[in-house]
Write an enzyme that holds these catalytic residues in place. Sequence first.
Site, mmCIF file in Angstrom:
data_model
loop_
_atom_site.group_PDB
_atom_site.id
_atom_site.type_symbol
_atom_site.label_atom_id
_atom_site.label_comp_id
_atom_site.label_asym_id
_atom_site.label_seq_id
_atom_site.Cartn_x
_atom_site.Cartn_y
_atom_site.Cartn_z
ATOM 1 N N ALA A 63 2.223 4.362 -19.948
ATOM 2 C CA ALA A 63 3.001 5.259 -19.195
ATOM 3 C C ALA A 63 2.948 5.382 -17.775
ATOM 4 O O ALA A 63 3.813 5.850 -17.131
ATOM 5 C CB ALA A 63 2.628 6.804 -19.750
ATOM 6 N N GLU A 65 2.879 3.108 -15.932
ATOM 7 C CA GLU A 65 3.723 1.998 -15.446
ATOM 8 C C GLU A 65 5.280 2.163 -15.399
ATOM 9 O O GLU A 65 6.022 1.683 -15.065
ATOM 10 C CB GLU A 65 3.460 0.562 -16.098
ATOM 11 C CG GLU A 65 2.101 0.026 -15.581
ATOM 12 C CD GLU A 65 0.936 0.686 -16.449
ATOM 13 O OE1 GLU A 65 -0.245 0.518 -15.807
ATOM 14 O OE2 GLU A 65 1.222 1.101 -17.598
ATOM 15 N N VAL A 88 1.328 9.525 -24.530
ATOM 16 C CA VAL A 88 -0.019 9.738 -24.310
ATOM 17 C C VAL A 88 -0.641 10.869 -24.955
ATOM 18 O O VAL A 88 -0.070 11.954 -25.251
ATOM 19 C CB VAL A 88 0.045 10.243 -22.578
ATOM 20 C CG1 VAL A 88 -1.486 10.295 -21.972
ATOM 21 C CG2 VAL A 88 0.758 9.352 -21.728
ATOM 22 N N THR A 93 -11.526 12.962 -22.277
ATOM 23 C CA THR A 93 -11.620 13.067 -20.743
ATOM 24 C C THR A 93 -10.364 13.541 -20.000
ATOM 25 O O THR A 93 -9.148 13.558 -20.834
ATOM 26 C CB THR A 93 -12.040 11.776 -20.232
ATOM 27 O OG1 THR A 93 -10.755 10.833 -20.418
ATOM 28 C CG2 THR A 93 -13.153 10.941 -21.003
ATOM 29 N N HIS A 95 -8.250 11.900 -18.353
ATOM 30 C CA HIS A 95 -7.333 10.915 -17.812
ATOM 31 C C HIS A 95 -5.991 11.154 -18.620
ATOM 32 O O HIS A 95 -5.153 11.128 -17.852
ATOM 33 C CB HIS A 95 -8.054 9.496 -19.023
ATOM 34 C CG HIS A 95 -7.012 8.404 -18.742
ATOM 35 N ND1 HIS A 95 -7.309 7.769 -17.515
ATOM 36 C CD2 HIS A 95 -6.361 7.910 -19.464
ATOM 37 C CE1 HIS A 95 -6.326 6.607 -17.622
ATOM 38 N NE2 HIS A 95 -5.758 6.480 -18.942
ATOM 39 N N PHE A 120 13.603 11.026 -19.541
ATOM 40 C CA PHE A 120 12.170 11.140 -19.535
ATOM 41 C C PHE A 120 11.882 11.317 -21.235
ATOM 42 O O PHE A 120 12.105 12.334 -21.904
ATOM 43 C CB PHE A 120 11.619 12.340 -18.948
ATOM 44 C CG PHE A 120 10.283 12.533 -19.124
ATOM 45 C CD1 PHE A 120 9.446 11.896 -18.281
ATOM 46 C CD2 PHE A 120 9.667 13.442 -19.871
ATOM 47 C CE1 PHE A 120 7.841 12.210 -18.417
ATOM 48 C CE2 PHE A 120 8.187 13.646 -20.197
ATOM 49 C CZ PHE A 120 7.302 13.034 -19.349
ATOM 50 N N ARG A 134 6.655 13.165 -33.750
ATOM 51 C CA ARG A 134 7.791 13.025 -32.920
ATOM 52 C C ARG A 134 8.124 11.758 -32.822
ATOM 53 O O ARG A 134 9.522 11.539 -32.170
ATOM 54 C CB ARG A 134 7.522 13.539 -31.567
ATOM 55 C CG ARG A 134 6.961 15.032 -31.345
ATOM 56 C CD ARG A 134 6.258 15.520 -30.272
ATOM 57 N NE ARG A 134 6.110 17.033 -30.417
ATOM 58 C CZ ARG A 134 5.510 17.649 -31.264
ATOM 59 N NH1 ARG A 134 4.748 17.234 -32.327
ATOM 60 N NH2 ARG A 134 5.375 19.099 -31.088
#
Length: 164
Positions: A63, A65, A88, A93, A95, A120, A134
């Site tokens: 994601a 990139e 994602v 964490t 991240h 998006f 999804r």
Amino acid sequence: MSTEGSPVDERRGKVDASGIRMAVVAARFNNHITDSLLAGALAALREHGATDDDIVSIRVPGAWELPQTAARAVRTGAFDAVITLGCVIRGETPHFDYVCQEASLGLGAVARQSDIPVVFGVLTTDDEAQARARAGAGRENKGYEAAMAALEMVEVYRTMDGSA
């Protein structure tokens, strides 16, 4: 998962994708999800008349990139719209927060600076089950929904430009 408010069923079969050039940029990270999103997007485009010659599928590592690749696709001038797809999944964490924020802000910046639609289609989920829900079949597939949004936005832009 709610699909309330989704334009998919309302627009299905009413949009003509023939001759519309699409770049579909999909992340490979979480490919068990992103492959399904990509399949959904391609199905929507083909169902509405796009041919393989109308669609360029571009794979990127993750994601993070997506914004730079979407910007480059826009700059080529070869496309009527760019669809971005990724997934994602929250981990242990921070991240997740960094990647989601930069993907979202980056794609928003590309969209605002572009003369073509940049859509998006990045899932940002708490767990794998949410992501799988999804990326399923039919209207539950957010890749399909992103492609439908791109087709509608091309139509909107062409109407605004007087070329519809």
